[in-house]
Design an enzyme around this catalytic site. Structure first.
Site, PDB file in Angstrom:
ATOM      1  N   HIS A  88      40.050  44.156  36.337  1.00  0.00           N
ATOM      2  CA  HIS A  88      39.391  44.817  37.513  1.00  0.00           C
ATOM      3  C   HIS A  88      38.199  44.371  37.822  1.00  0.00           C
ATOM      4  O   HIS A  88      37.370  44.348  36.545  1.00  0.00           O
ATOM      5  CB  HIS A  88      39.613  46.282  37.343  1.00  0.00           C
ATOM      6  CG  HIS A  88      39.382  47.000  38.605  1.00  0.00           C
ATOM      7  ND1 HIS A  88      38.352  47.362  39.287  1.00  0.00           N
ATOM      8  CD2 HIS A  88      40.565  47.706  39.647  1.00  0.00           C
ATOM      9  CE1 HIS A  88      38.452  47.947  40.364  1.00  0.00           C
ATOM     10  NE2 HIS A  88      39.836  47.835  40.692  1.00  0.00           N
ATOM     11  N   ASP A 143      47.737  48.991  39.337  1.00  0.00           N
ATOM     12  CA  ASP A 143      49.069  48.222  39.759  1.00  0.00           C
ATOM     13  C   ASP A 143      49.975  48.082  38.428  1.00  0.00           C
ATOM     14  O   ASP A 143      51.041  47.603  38.737  1.00  0.00           O
ATOM     15  CB  ASP A 143      48.668  46.823  40.432  1.00  0.00           C
ATOM     16  CG  ASP A 143      48.041  47.128  41.672  1.00  0.00           C
ATOM     17  OD1 ASP A 143      46.916  46.538  41.927  1.00  0.00           O
ATOM     18  OD2 ASP A 143      48.699  47.598  42.505  1.00  0.00           O
TER      19      ASP A 143
HETATM   20  C1  SDX Z   1      43.496  46.101  42.944  1.00  0.00           C
HETATM   21  O1  SDX Z   1      38.704  46.077  44.123  1.00  0.00           O
HETATM   22  C2  SDX Z   1      39.294  47.151  43.743  1.00  0.00           C
HETATM   23  O2  SDX Z   1      39.164  48.444  43.684  1.00  0.00           O
HETATM   24  C3  SDX Z   1      41.006  46.844  43.928  1.00  0.00           C
HETATM   25  C4  SDX Z   1      41.961  48.136  43.500  1.00  0.00           C
HETATM   26  C5  SDX Z   1      41.945  49.042  44.736  1.00  0.00           C
HETATM   27  O3  SDX Z   1      42.202  50.158  44.434  1.00  0.00           O
HETATM   28  O4  SDX Z   1      41.502  48.952  45.635  1.00  0.00           O
HETATM   29  O5  SDX Z   1      41.578  48.525  42.396  1.00  0.00           O
HETATM   30  C6  SDX Z   1      43.409  47.624  43.638  1.00  0.00           C
HETATM   31  O6  SDX Z   1      43.355  45.590  43.534  1.00  0.00           O
HETATM   32  C7  SDX Z   1      43.693  46.189  41.468  1.00  0.00           C
HETATM   33  C8  SDX Z   1      43.589  44.580  40.929  1.00  0.00           C
HETATM   34  C9  SDX Z   1      45.018  44.107  41.077  1.00  0.00           C
HETATM   35  N1  SDX Z   1      45.305  42.420  40.781  1.00  0.00           N
HETATM   36  C10 SDX Z   1      45.742  42.021  39.593  1.00  0.00           C
HETATM   37  O7  SDX Z   1      46.044  42.790  38.891  1.00  0.00           O
HETATM   38  C11 SDX Z   1      45.727  40.697  39.719  1.00  0.00           C
HETATM   39  C12 SDX Z   1      45.398  40.047  38.251  1.00  0.00           C
HETATM   40  N2  SDX Z   1      43.917  40.447  38.063  1.00  0.00           N
HETATM   41  C13 SDX Z   1      42.977  39.489  38.501  1.00  0.00           C
HETATM   42  O8  SDX Z   1      43.112  38.282  39.040  1.00  0.00           O
HETATM   43  C14 SDX Z   1      41.418  40.081  38.191  1.00  0.00           C
HETATM   44  O9  SDX Z   1      41.318  40.649  36.919  1.00  0.00           O
HETATM   45  C15 SDX Z   1      41.004  40.580  39.472  1.00  0.00           C
HETATM   46  C16 SDX Z   1      41.202  39.935  40.816  1.00  0.00           C
HETATM   47  C17 SDX Z   1      41.519  42.022  39.554  1.00  0.00           C
HETATM   48  C18 SDX Z   1      39.342  40.732  39.207  1.00  0.00           C
HETATM   49  O10 SDX Z   1      38.977  39.504  39.318  1.00  0.00           O
HETATM   50  P1  SDX Z   1      37.197  39.198  39.158  1.00  0.00           P
HETATM   51  O11 SDX Z   1      36.616  40.562  39.088  1.00  0.00           O
HETATM   52  O12 SDX Z   1      37.057  38.284  40.139  1.00  0.00           O
HETATM   53  O13 SDX Z   1      37.198  38.685  37.735  1.00  0.00           O
HETATM   54  P2  SDX Z   1      37.417  36.983  37.386  1.00  0.00           P
HETATM   55  O14 SDX Z   1      38.683  36.578  38.198  1.00  0.00           O
HETATM   56  O15 SDX Z   1      36.116  36.460  37.668  1.00  0.00           O
HETATM   57  O16 SDX Z   1      37.755  36.865  35.960  1.00  0.00           O
HETATM   58  C19 SDX Z   1      36.897  37.067  35.007  1.00  0.00           C
HETATM   59  C20 SDX Z   1      37.766  36.415  33.755  1.00  0.00           C
HETATM   60  C21 SDX Z   1      38.186  34.887  33.982  1.00  0.00           C
HETATM   61  O17 SDX Z   1      38.123  34.204  32.876  1.00  0.00           O
HETATM   62  P3  SDX Z   1      36.805  33.260  32.453  1.00  0.00           P
HETATM   63  O18 SDX Z   1      36.546  32.380  33.783  1.00  0.00           O
HETATM   64  O19 SDX Z   1      35.609  34.164  32.369  1.00  0.00           O
HETATM   65  O20 SDX Z   1      36.945  32.695  31.256  1.00  0.00           O
HETATM   66  O21 SDX Z   1      38.823  37.108  33.430  1.00  0.00           O
HETATM   67  C22 SDX Z   1      39.860  36.347  33.400  1.00  0.00           C
HETATM   68  C23 SDX Z   1      39.478  35.136  34.415  1.00  0.00           C
HETATM   69  O22 SDX Z   1      40.164  34.061  34.218  1.00  0.00           O
HETATM   70  N3  SDX Z   1      40.864  37.183  33.990  1.00  0.00           N
HETATM   71  C24 SDX Z   1      42.303  37.132  33.506  1.00  0.00           C
HETATM   72  C25 SDX Z   1      42.939  38.275  34.523  1.00  0.00           C
HETATM   73  N4  SDX Z   1      41.875  38.643  35.089  1.00  0.00           N
HETATM   74  C26 SDX Z   1      40.677  38.185  34.985  1.00  0.00           C
HETATM   75  N5  SDX Z   1      42.813  36.239  32.864  1.00  0.00           N
HETATM   76  C27 SDX Z   1      44.238  36.661  32.557  1.00  0.00           C
HETATM   77  N6  SDX Z   1      44.791  37.563  33.418  1.00  0.00           N
HETATM   78  C28 SDX Z   1      44.122  38.358  34.093  1.00  0.00           C
HETATM   79  N7  SDX Z   1      44.800  39.449  34.813  1.00  0.00           N
END
Ligand code: SDX
Length: 393
Positions: free
Chosen positions: A272, A329
């Site tokens: 998140h 989720d």
């Molecule tokens: C919602 O914003 C809100 O409030 C949203 C929400 C709401 O109520 O409106 O809470 C609802 O959208 C919840 C999130 C639902 N999405 C998912 O579950 C999809 C999977 N999660 C992600 O793709 C990710 O975690 C996000 C999109 C939720 C957040 O992404 P960020 O903050 O842009 O973080 P990032 O992509 O920069 O990741 C940071 C690191 C990266 O690794 P490095 O480059 O540092 O090595 O963490 C890794 C990412 O690759 N990473 C994951 C991951 N999420 C982040 N690796 C594996 N699996 C994951 N799920």
């Protein structure tokens, strides 16, 4: 270009506005709507009361609540021409696409909503209409997909029950709403009601800042929510858990995929932007999942897979270092499935829940007379060059 432009991809460190609606503390896992904790509201309130709270800023008096609910109940029916719009969609249309179209089409039935300078009473009327009709649009988008006749709202039902009946009743058989299912759905709608400047809410604010109608602004929010990284994640979580189940439940293999930088696969429902310890909604939903499945006598093997994944992630350095925990989720899809909601409708459920939050944020942005959203950029393209005729290319 005057002044220094700082680039902040995904606006990770950019505040776009001030707001008095929702408070999040990502480190402590705190979520409050107008100062009331999500734990309190999920346990003691109901979705329409929470909608009033988010939009008008205080818990309604008995009179305010009665008037709000009665107005919403009176406006659940939609114009018969909505059926003509629905008939234009093939059954292959995803319900989110149908929903965003039906919401935006409301400007055709209520052209006064296009006037940015409408009275606040008229804005209140638009708000009542949209909250009242959203379950009807949502249920009809599902009936369109499965080729069944639509059901009209039943104003003797409460908000969640009315939706369930429109979703699942059909002319060939009796359908009785199970109060356990309706109560669980009402609680899930509360938990999704607002979440400060998330992707879809920020979209509603930017579109609304051009003085587009509330209906057009919220329709844009629905489309932003559709993405699998945002509201579409609840559907992606179940599809992921099903894949893991098909794969013999080998969670270690899928965890490795999620950590492999060459593999685009992410563990859906994890991580998140704001919550860096735990998502308080996920905790409530996980407990509700156990309760609801037990009450309904549902055994869902993917729930065990989900719990196994969570336990492994909490121990895995990759996830712990990046502070990746289950989000709202991760477990919600398991409850929706137990309630009989089809996977394609999970994100529609999220949109139904988020509606009062989008409305509250759009209203606050307009009342604060915020300027049109128009960010700048740093140009990295070609320098000036002369036109080259086709024969010289
Ligand atoms: C919602 O914003 C809100 O409030 C949203 C929400 C709401 O109520 O409106 O809470 C609802 O959208 C919840 C999130 C639902 N999405 C998912 O579950 C999809 C999977 N999660 C992600 O793709 C990710 O975690 C996000 C999109 C939720 C957040 O992404 P960020 O903050 O842009 O973080 P990032 O992509 O920069 O990741 C940071 C690191 C990266 O690794 P490095 O480059 O540092 O090595 O963490 C890794 C990412 O690759 N990473 C994951 C991951 N999420 C982040 N690796 C594996 N699996 C994951 N799920």
């Amino acid at each position: 270009q005057s002044g220094v432009i700082t680039i902040d991809p995904g606006f990770k460190n950019t505040g776009s506005t001030t707001s008095a609606i929702t408070f999040l503390d990502g480190e402590k896992g705190i979520l409050r709507y107008r100062g009331y904790s999500i734990e309190d509201l999920a346990e003691k309130s109901n979705f329409l009361e929470v909608s009033f709270l988010l939009i008008y800023g205080h818990l309604p008096s008995k009179e305010e609540y009665t008037r709000f609910v009665e107005s919403i109940t009176k406006h659940t029916l939609v114009h018969e021409d909505v059926k003509k719009i629905l008939e234009g969609f093939p059954s292959t249309a995803h319900p989110m696409g149908v929903l965003s179209s039906l919401v935006c089409a409301q400007t055709a039935f209520y052209p006064e909503s296009l006037d940015p300078n409408r009275s606040s009473d008229e804005v209140d009327m638009s708000i009542i209409r949209l909250i009242a009709k959203m379950p009807t649009f949502a249920a009809w988008s599902y009936k369109n997909q499965i080729g069944q006749p639509v059901n009209y709202p039943d104003n003797k039902q409460n908000y969640a029950s009315n939706f369930l009946k429109m979703m699942f009743a059909n002319p060939a058989e009796q359908y009785e709403v199970d109060p356990v299912v309706a109560n669980a759905l009402d609680k899930l709608l509360i938990l999704h009601a607002d979440h400060e400047q998330n992707c879809s809410t920020a979209t509603v604010r930017v579109v609304g800042s051009s003085h587009a109608s509330m209906y057009a602004s919220i329709s844009a929010g629905i489309n932003a929510l559709w993405g699998p990284l945002h509201g579409g994640a609840n559907q992606a979580v179940i599809e992921m858990l099903e894949n893991i189940k098909q794969d013999g439940g080998d969670t270690k293999k899928w965890m490795a995929k999620a950590k492999d930088k060459n593999d685009p696969f992410r563990l859906m429902g994890f991580g998140h932007r704001v919550y860096k310890n735990f998502d308080p909604r996920a905790k409530i939903i996980k407990k509700a999942a156990d309760d609801v499945l037990e009450k309904l006598g549902v055994k869902d093997p993917v729930l065990d897979i989900a719990k196994g994944l969570e336990e492994e992630a909490l121990r895995d350095p990759y996830f712990v270092e990046r502070k990746l925990y289950p989000n709202v989720d991760f477990y919600s899809g398991i409850i929706y499935r137990a309630l009989g909601i089809p996977t394609d409708m999970f994100t529609v459920m999220f949109a139904m829940g988020r509606l009062p939050g989008w409305i509250a944020q759009w209203k606050e942005m307009r009342e604060n007379k915020e300027p049109i959203g128009r960010p700048r950029q740093v140009y990295t393209g070609a320098n000036e060059r002369p036109y080259v005729g086709m024969s010289d290319r």
